[in-house]
Design an enzyme around this catalytic site. Structure first.
Site, PDB file in Angstrom:
ATOM      1  N   GLY A 153      12.055  -7.516  18.340  1.00 49.11           N
ATOM      2  CA  GLY A 153      11.658  -6.104  18.312  1.00 49.11           C
ATOM      3  C   GLY A 153      11.602  -5.581  16.889  1.00 49.11           C
ATOM      4  NE  ARG A 160       9.280  -1.694  -2.748  1.00 48.25           N
ATOM      5  CZ  ARG A 160      10.327  -1.298  -3.449  1.00 48.25           C
ATOM      6  NH1 ARG A 160      11.549  -1.492  -2.972  1.00 48.25           N
ATOM      7  NH2 ARG A 160      10.167  -0.719  -4.621  1.00 48.25           N
ATOM      8  NE  ARG A 178      11.174  -8.636  22.596  1.00 44.66           N
ATOM      9  CZ  ARG A 178      12.199  -8.083  21.928  1.00 44.66           C
ATOM     10  NH1 ARG A 178      13.089  -8.839  21.350  1.00 44.66           N
ATOM     11  NH2 ARG A 178      12.316  -6.765  21.861  1.00 44.66           N
ATOM     12  CB  SER A 179       7.968 -17.214  19.463  1.00 47.97           C
ATOM     13  OG  SER A 179       7.405 -18.478  19.628  1.00 47.97           O
ATOM     14  CG  ASP A 227      20.631 -11.383  20.278  1.00 46.85           C
ATOM     15  OD1 ASP A 227      19.454 -10.956  20.259  1.00 46.85           O
ATOM     16  OD2 ASP A 227      21.400 -11.191  21.240  1.00 46.85           O
ATOM     17  N   GLY A 228      17.977 -13.152  19.169  1.00 41.76           N
ATOM     18  CA  GLY A 228      16.978 -14.135  19.614  1.00 41.76           C
ATOM     19  C   GLY A 228      16.382 -14.868  18.417  1.00 41.76           C
ATOM     20  CB  THR A 274      18.014  -5.542  16.116  1.00 40.46           C
ATOM     21  OG1 THR A 274      18.207  -4.878  17.374  1.00 40.46           O
ATOM     22  CG2 THR A 274      19.383  -6.010  15.643  1.00 40.46           C
ATOM     23  CG  ASP A 301      19.386  -3.163  20.634  1.00 42.61           C
ATOM     24  OD1 ASP A 301      18.786  -2.069  20.647  1.00 42.61           O
ATOM     25  OD2 ASP A 301      19.136  -4.088  21.416  1.00 42.61           O
ATOM     26  CG  ASP A 312      22.680  -6.335  19.494  1.00 40.99           C
ATOM     27  OD1 ASP A 312      22.139  -6.478  18.383  1.00 40.99           O
ATOM     28  OD2 ASP A 312      22.146  -6.697  20.557  1.00 40.99           O
ATOM     29  NE  ARG A 345      15.869  22.528  34.472  1.00 40.02           N
ATOM     30  CZ  ARG A 345      14.571  22.569  34.225  1.00 40.02           C
ATOM     31  NH1 ARG A 345      14.077  21.939  33.185  1.00 40.02           N
ATOM     32  NH2 ARG A 345      13.769  23.228  35.023  1.00 40.02           N
ATOM     33  NE  ARG A 372      17.394  -7.229  24.621  1.00 41.27           N
ATOM     34  CZ  ARG A 372      16.227  -7.609  24.128  1.00 41.27           C
ATOM     35  NH1 ARG A 372      15.261  -7.914  24.932  1.00 41.27           N
ATOM     36  NH2 ARG A 372      16.048  -7.697  22.828  1.00 41.27           N
ATOM     37  CB  SER A 432      23.638  23.096  29.851  1.00 38.95           C
ATOM     38  OG  SER A 432      24.157  23.321  28.557  1.00 38.95           O
ATOM     39  CD  GLN A 461      15.809   5.421  21.719  1.00 37.50           C
ATOM     40  OE1 GLN A 461      17.021   5.346  21.674  1.00 37.50           O
ATOM     41  NE2 GLN A 461      15.129   5.084  22.789  1.00 37.50           N
TER      42      GLN A 461
END
Ligand code: F6P
Length: 323
Positions: free
Chosen positions: A11, A21, A72-73, A103-104, A126, A128, A130, A163, A172, A216, A255
């Site tokens: 991602g 750069r 993503r391969s 991580d991937g 990433t 995330d 994470d 509300r 993820r 709210s 995001q």
């Protein structure tokens, strides 16, 4: 080392361009040739590789996304794919790789390094946040700020209409974005995969709020939350508290884009420099990160297998600050 290649994979994340750069200019500064690989591992397999100059990375520090494109391969996860990729690099005399991703990306990079011995350094890119081995990943700060500005806007409506809003943010398998947004956005609660907050806890919190005349509420839900997505959780809450006026907002890929914050640009520049200097100094099979504001190298194996613990104090704070 005379020649290296850099690529972005998985991602995209704001700040990846600033990182590319930095890698390119640090390498050129040291007299090393740099190639850009387009579309991550897919481009490596296909030979979508070009020589980069200093001007190739002009005017990109402020741009979101990645000029090298990303993917993503599936192909790289096969031995045949990795063999083809290695041959493409060999053909061009590339002796080291800088992989920017999550991580991937590092799972693939580690396999490649183990099979072919090619020096690879990873840079955590990433939203995330994470990855074990870095307090921050490139793109996280921007993503949090983007999500926060959306939450601020939603708060206006939550307040005007009395509300309850369930706002789903990305992540993820992790709740980092959600926790930061929960604190920064003044949420009543956050639901993240790392903790055992249940739908009943949310119902309890909303009942208590109602008893205290709260008009709210905002509940931030991480995408990876185990009790369901924001819509599913909102439906369950509504069936117990039908008197509430509940809405759901899923922030999604908004995001992932946009101008990187100063923090992300500086982080990206530091990590790019440390990756190139690491390769030159013989580091390989490692991710470079920032820990306690210092550069730190962590083996891919550890970076991808260990999970980064969330700070329980941050969660405690959400609770305290929303009384
Ligand atoms: O890993 C970053 C991330 O944005 C996650 O938060 C999200 O689950 C995932 O990527 C979405 O991926 P894609 O854009 O491929 O749907």
């Amino acid at each position: 080392m005379k020649s290296i290649a850099v690529f972005t994979s998985g991602g995209d994340a704001p700040g990846m361009n600033a990182c590319v750069r930095s890698v390119v200019r640090n390498a050129l500064y040291l007299g090393i040739d740099v190639y850009g690989v387009k579309y991550g591992y897919n481009g490596m397999i296909e030979g979508d590789i070009y020589k980069m100059k200093s001007y190739s990375v002009s005017n990109i520090i402020q741009r979101g996304g990645t000029i090298l494109k990303s993917a993503r391969s599936k192909g790289f996860m096969t031995p045949e794919g990795r063999k083809k990729a290695f041959e493409q690099l060999q053909k061009r005399g590339i002796e080291g790789l800088v992989a920017i991703g999550g991580d991937g990306t590092f799972t693939g990079a580690n396999l490649f390094y183990e099979e072919y011995g090619l020096p690879v350094i990873g840079i955590p890119g990433t939203i995330d946040n994470d990855l074990f081995g870095s307090d921050y990943t490139i793109g996280f700060d921007t993503a949090v700020n983007t999500a926060l500005s959306a939450i601020d806007s939603i708060r206006d409506t939550a307040n005007s209409h009395d509300r309850v809003f369930f706002i789903e943010v990305m992540g993820r398998n992790s709740g980092y974005i959600a926790i930061q947004c929960g604190i920064g956005g003044g949420a009543e609660m956050v639901m993240v995969p790392e903790t055992a907050t249940t739908v009943d806890d949310v119902i309890q919190n909303l009942k208590e709020g109602r008893d205290k005349d709260k008009t709210s509420s905002i509940i931030v839900v991480a995408e990876g939350e185990v009790h369901g997505n924001a819509h599913e959780i909102a439906d369950k809450v509504l069936s117990e508290l039908p008197e509430l006026d509940i809405r759901v907002s899923t922030l999604g890929h908004v995001q992932r884009g946009g101008t990187p914050t100063a923090f992300d640009r500086i982080l990206a520049s530091r990590l790019g420099m440390a990756a190139v200097e690491g390769l030159v100094n013989g580091k390989k099979g490692m991710m470079v990160g920032i820990v306690d504001n210092q550069i730190q190298y962590t083996s891919f194996k550890i970076a991808i297998s260990k999970s980064k613990p969330i700070d329980e104090d941050m969660l405690r704070m959400v609770k305290i600050l929303s009384i």
